[in-house]
Design a protein around this motif. Structure first.
Motif, mmCIF file in Angstrom:
data_model
loop_
_atom_site.group_PDB
_atom_site.id
_atom_site.type_symbol
_atom_site.label_atom_id
_atom_site.label_comp_id
_atom_site.label_asym_id
_atom_site.label_seq_id
_atom_site.Cartn_x
_atom_site.Cartn_y
_atom_site.Cartn_z
ATOM 1 N N GLN A 230 0.827 -1.203 0.000
ATOM 2 C CA GLN A 230 0.000 0.000 0.000
ATOM 3 C C GLN A 230 0.864 1.257 0.000
ATOM 4 O O GLN A 230 0.559 2.237 -0.691
ATOM 5 N N LEU A 231 1.957 1.218 0.751
ATOM 6 C CA LEU A 231 2.874 2.357 0.818
ATOM 7 C C LEU A 231 3.428 2.689 -0.567
ATOM 8 O O LEU A 231 3.473 3.860 -0.972
ATOM 9 N N ASP B 1 9.008 10.508 -1.493
ATOM 10 C CA ASP B 1 10.378 9.993 -1.459
ATOM 11 C C ASP B 1 10.968 10.086 -0.058
ATOM 12 O O ASP B 1 11.632 9.150 0.414
ATOM 13 N N ASN B 2 10.713 11.201 0.636
ATOM 14 C CA ASN B 2 11.163 11.306 2.024
ATOM 15 C C ASN B 2 10.461 10.282 2.910
ATOM 16 O O ASN B 2 11.068 9.702 3.815
ATOM 17 N N LYS B 3 9.181 10.057 2.656
ATOM 18 C CA LYS B 3 8.423 9.098 3.461
ATOM 19 C C LYS B 3 8.977 7.689 3.294
ATOM 20 O O LYS B 3 9.163 6.959 4.283
ATOM 21 N N ILE B 4 9.261 7.299 2.046
ATOM 22 C CA ILE B 4 9.824 5.975 1.793
ATOM 23 C C ILE B 4 11.181 5.837 2.476
ATOM 24 O O ILE B 4 11.496 4.805 3.090
ATOM 25 N N MET B 5 12.005 6.872 2.388
ATOM 26 C CA MET B 5 13.322 6.823 3.023
ATOM 27 C C MET B 5 13.190 6.698 4.539
ATOM 28 O O MET B 5 13.848 5.853 5.164
ATOM 29 N N ASN B 6 12.343 7.532 5.132
ATOM 30 C CA ASN B 6 12.204 7.511 6.588
ATOM 31 C C ASN B 6 11.727 6.149 7.082
ATOM 32 O O ASN B 6 12.328 5.549 7.983
ATOM 33 N N LEU C 5 9.857 -4.090 0.285
ATOM 34 C CA LEU C 5 9.917 -2.707 -0.176
ATOM 35 C C LEU C 5 10.951 -2.540 -1.286
ATOM 36 O O LEU C 5 10.677 -1.920 -2.325
ATOM 37 N N LYS C 6 12.132 -3.089 -1.098
ATOM 38 C CA LYS C 6 13.176 -2.947 -2.112
ATOM 39 C C LYS C 6 12.774 -3.624 -3.419
ATOM 40 O O LYS C 6 13.037 -3.102 -4.514
ATOM 41 N N SER C 7 12.141 -4.773 -3.323
ATOM 42 C CA SER C 7 11.705 -5.481 -4.527
ATOM 43 C C SER C 7 10.687 -4.664 -5.314
ATOM 44 O O SER C 7 10.776 -4.545 -6.549
ATOM 45 N N HIS D 23 16.776 9.752 -2.133
ATOM 46 C CA HIS D 23 16.020 9.294 -0.972
ATOM 47 C C HIS D 23 15.695 7.804 -1.025
ATOM 48 O O HIS D 23 15.381 7.207 0.013
ATOM 49 N N LEU D 24 15.764 7.190 -2.198
ATOM 50 C CA LEU D 24 15.437 5.766 -2.309
ATOM 51 C C LEU D 24 16.676 4.866 -2.337
ATOM 52 O O LEU D 24 16.655 3.765 -1.779
ATOM 53 N N TYR D 25 17.739 5.319 -2.969
ATOM 54 C CA TYR D 25 18.925 4.469 -3.095
ATOM 55 C C TYR D 25 19.548 4.049 -1.758
ATOM 56 O O TYR D 25 20.110 2.947 -1.666
ATOM 57 N N PRO D 26 19.507 4.866 -0.691
ATOM 58 C CA PRO D 26 20.103 4.420 0.575
ATOM 59 C C PRO D 26 19.566 3.092 1.090
ATOM 60 O O PRO D 26 20.276 2.364 1.789
ATOM 61 N N LEU D 27 18.327 2.750 0.751
ATOM 62 C CA LEU D 27 17.784 1.450 1.150
ATOM 63 C C LEU D 27 18.627 0.311 0.591
ATOM 64 O O LEU D 27 18.850 -0.707 1.255
ATOM 65 N N PHE D 28 19.101 0.481 -0.622
ATOM 66 C CA PHE D 28 19.907 -0.548 -1.273
ATOM 67 C C PHE D 28 21.374 -0.440 -0.862
ATOM 68 O O PHE D 28 22.041 -1.448 -0.634
#
Length: 406
Positions: free
Chosen positions: A185-186, A199-204, A228-230, A263-268
């Protein structure tokens, strides 16, 4: 080095002269033209100081200057700071910015780790694990992600990591995102036209899930991160290395796409996952640099715009030698620009020639006024630039934390 900087300054002077010439032939009123020429002249003075600071850079001297500014922001113990000289109350954000800047500069924080931990623990709420400072309470704090409760929680975890400590309570607000279907859903709610704060929300949320997984042994958080990453990879454009539905030929849209990707790449990156399309990412990131060395379509690029591009260039260049010479030139040009944002008091601004309000009056700064957020982020961008140029000789101290330096 000096010869390259001289060429850069010459290019800047020519660009400034071109802008001035256009203004003289503009149909605007004479007063408006004079005002803009005055601002251009002031801007050039800041830039010239940046050239000098870059040429004369010596880490020990720089460290002393910045630490002196941090001391001037203290309102009592080292763990109590105001955001800027024009603010009159200490805040949890200011304390975190001060701590993270000191960590970058190699200050031994662990000898006072108990005091620092207590300084942050006092703001944490047991019922959801988020942090709340009465001095920063307003209508933006709870729902926002560019600033506010979730945003500070991620900064706080980096601060705790810097002193080798953990928060008093688990980040239980994340339980919602560990339930079946919530991550899906996110991602489904993301506005891929990038006209929102998703993008900030996904990162946080994503990076705090990583923190809960690794520091608080939350296996459900780990499963949520994997999903989430997938899902995010399914939306990554293989031709650009970016997310979203933007016109990358438009400089403003390209800049926003780079910010979104940052904001998204740090997850990886935190999980040591490779960047799928580093060459395309490098091409698009280099294209965001302006004639002054900053990374934005306007001349006074902000600390956020600059670090977004610098960080992506650093991590992409670790995977490939593609356009290595161009990256080196871009980093050298950037160093002159970033020092143009340092004031004589040792601190830095968020963006030249404009006031800045970061969510609350107690996190605001006047035109060209130094403040702790600008100082931390500008110092971090200098550290990342050094890391990109020569990681072995980098004088700054970088530590790895979810969503921070990865």
């Amino acid at each position: 080095m000096i010869r390259n900087t001289a060429r850069q300054l010459r290019r800047t002077l020519l660009n400034w002269h071109d802008q001035a010439g256009k203004l003289l032939h503009a149909p605007d009123s004479r007063l408006a033209i004079v005002d803009e020429l005055t601002r251009l002249e002031e801007f050039l003075q800041f830039y010239t100081r940046g050239v000098q600071r870059d040429i004369e850079f010596e880490f020990t001297t720089f460290r002393c200057e910045v630490l002196q500014f941090l001391r001037e922001m203290q309102l009592g113990p080292a763990q109590t700071s105001r955001y800027a000289a024009s603010c009159d109350k200490p805040t949890m954000y200011a304390a975190a910015f001060s701590l993270l800047t000191q960590k970058l500069l190699g200050v031994d924080l662990k000898r006072d780790s108990a005091r620092w931990k207590a300084a942050f623990d006092q703001y944490q709420c047991q019922d959801d694990g988020l942090f709340r400072d009465p001095a920063l309470s307003n209508s933006l704090f709870e729902p926002s992600d560019w600033w506010g409760a979730r945003h500070f929680a991620l900064i706080a975890t980096a601060a705790y990591d810097a002193i080798g400590e953990q928060p008093a309570f688990p980040l239980s607000f994340l339980d919602e995102f560990c339930r079946e279907g919530q991550i899906e859903q996110l991602v489904a709610e993301i506005d891929w036209s990038m006209n929102s704060d998703h993008d900030n929300k996904i990162m946080n949320i994503g990076c705090l899930l990583q923190y809960a997984r690794d520091r608080q042994c939350n296996s459900q958080a780990g499963n949520a991160v994997t999903r989430l990453k997938s899902l995010l990879l399914d939306h990554l454009n293989p031709h650009t290395g970016l997310w979203g539905e933007m016109d990358l030929n438009n400089p403003t849209d390209l800049s926003r796409a780079i910010q979104f990707a940052y904001h998204l790449y740090p997850l990886f990156l935190y999980d040591n996952d490779p960047i799928p399309y580093p060459d395309s990412l490098i091409d698009n990131t280099l294209a965001t640099q302006n004639p002054y060395g900053g990374f934005a379509p306007h001349r006074n690029s902000s600390a956020c715009e600059d670090i977004d591009s610098i960080h992506l260039l650093l991590v992409a260049s670790k995977q490939t030698n593609y356009r290595r010479h161009d990256i080196t030139k871009a980093i050298r040009r950037f160093r002159t620009w970033v020092f143009a944002n340092q004031n004589d008091d040792g601190g830095f601004v968020f963006a030249r020639q404009q006031p800045f309000v970061y969510g609350h009056r107690q996190m605001s700064s006047l035109d060209n006024e130094s403040h702790l957020f600008g100082t931390w982020f500008r110092c971090l961008s200098i550290a990342l630039a050094h890391e990109c140029e020569d990681s072995i000789r980098n004088p700054f101290t970088l530590h790895k934390s979810p969503g921070y330096y990865c």
